[in-house]
Design a protein around this motif. Sequence first.
Motif: not given
Length: 594
Positions: A2, A5-13, A84
Amino acid sequence: MRAILALYRPYRTLLLLGLVAGLCSSAFGLTIPWILKEAIDRLQEQPAGSTLLFLAGALLLFTLLQGGFRFLARRTIVGISRQIEYDLRNRLYRQWLDLDGGFYDRVPSGDLMARATQDMSALRSLLGAGPLHLSATVILGISAVALMARLNPWLTLYALTPFPVLLWALSMLRHRMETGLHRAQARYQELCGQVQEAVAGMRVIKTYTLGKAMVAAFSDKGEQYLAEEMRVVRLEGIYYPLTGLAGGIGVVLALGIGGQQVASGQMTLGELVAFNAYLAMLMWPTIAAAWILSLWQRGKVAFDRITETLAEEPAVREHPQPIRPSTIHGGIEAKNLTFRYGDGSGPSALSRLSFSIPDGAFVGFVGPSGGGKSTFLGLLTRLRKIPEGQLFLDGIDLTRLPVSVLRQSIGYVPQEAFLLSDTLRNNVALGLEDPEEASIHHALFLACLEDEVRALPNGLETVVGERGITLSGGQRQRVTIARAVARDPRILILDDALSSVDAETEKLILDRLRTHFAGRTILVSTHRLTSIERADLILVLDRGRLVEHGPHGELLNRGGLYSHLWDRYHRREELESVHGAQLTAGKGPELKIP
């Protein structure tokens, strides 16, 4: 999982766009064998015709679309991993700047460099190649099996027989891989530390002819790292033969059984070709699964090591109710100040210090080496955690002063003169925004460095090299003094900062500083006692305790430790003077200092 995966949050789009592009690339790739099946079957029925041209055009179009979407997916997801990495490296650097001196006492610099380089690279590979190939693996794997089952369910069952055994074997290797990677990373950080120490101490190594010993030590560390890496490589090496063996057995079963079914008319030739194409597609997810598992193991270990540093709590923190004085005057008071290095369980570096320094005073700190002088002066800048209610500035508990306010009011010159590999101008003006030319030249004047800088071909634009290697020890010390006074601080601290400067120049520097900083507090730690003979107050520290304090004359009359140090210093000066005179006359007596 988890946290990663949180590292992708700013780039989820963007990540979603990349995954959709990967899905489209896989979809077009899965369609190609089916088109090929139709083409082969039509070719057997009707060797020529417009349908074949249509299918050939469809193959070309779908191949181009597959490649285009694969490019978009790779560029997007790998680009996210680079961003990232950039964000994490900046976070790591900011964290290093926030952490206190105690952290750097216990964590080797080689370990920090390994986390910023190799660990960051391993994590970047996981974040980029991981989702890119994992999504393709899952989509291709599930879809290929589904299409194979549609073509021939029983043949699919036979061809997939070896794969459950493969998955069991990979799961057995996973734990051993992670343990081995942790050991390998530990050896790598030791290797980095060895390299850094060798580079930093190259002059000492060459002077003492330690080249062979250092090469042997480096080779030993390298062999340990190599041994751990080879263990990991052997485990990784098992993956690929296993996947190849499982796939090879599946192909043999498909060709043997499928060939018989084609001969008996149970399958068409096009169906067998398409079946084998999908089975070949399934080989890549199988091999990629092993590779992704290796990526995951290396990336997870790297992520754990990086987050371990990011999770470090700085020991020096802002007080929840800070006091912001309008002006810093420079009065210092210690009340039963006690300090220990490390976790606080060791011996006291300072023990129950109590004294008061009025603002505007010129104060000398003297005593035997290890007495606690540098420790106390370092605590004034809050480079380490200090206990509340034991050290005060202008009557304010030092822990309640905002760190930025405190440090902006202090010009601190440590024992080790550190310079950047930059110009003299930038080294003197370090930390200043748009410094005036006059202030830089005045700082050089106060440090008795202006004539030497003026004599340089490029003057202030002279690049001093890494750590100021092109300058002498005395010049480096004077550059750091100029850097401190250029800030125009309310408190100036010189921690044995003139040890490499001759006595005459030291006296001139101190006279200039005392005149310029009249009315402001100056703290000087030194072993050259004549430098602080005219100090307003002299504090004598021994083994972390204050044993004497007062002006020079009063301390001499007491006949205590200061008087002993003074007599010893002058006897040494006299012996050195006699020794110099006899050397001039061709004699070389042995110096014996009591």
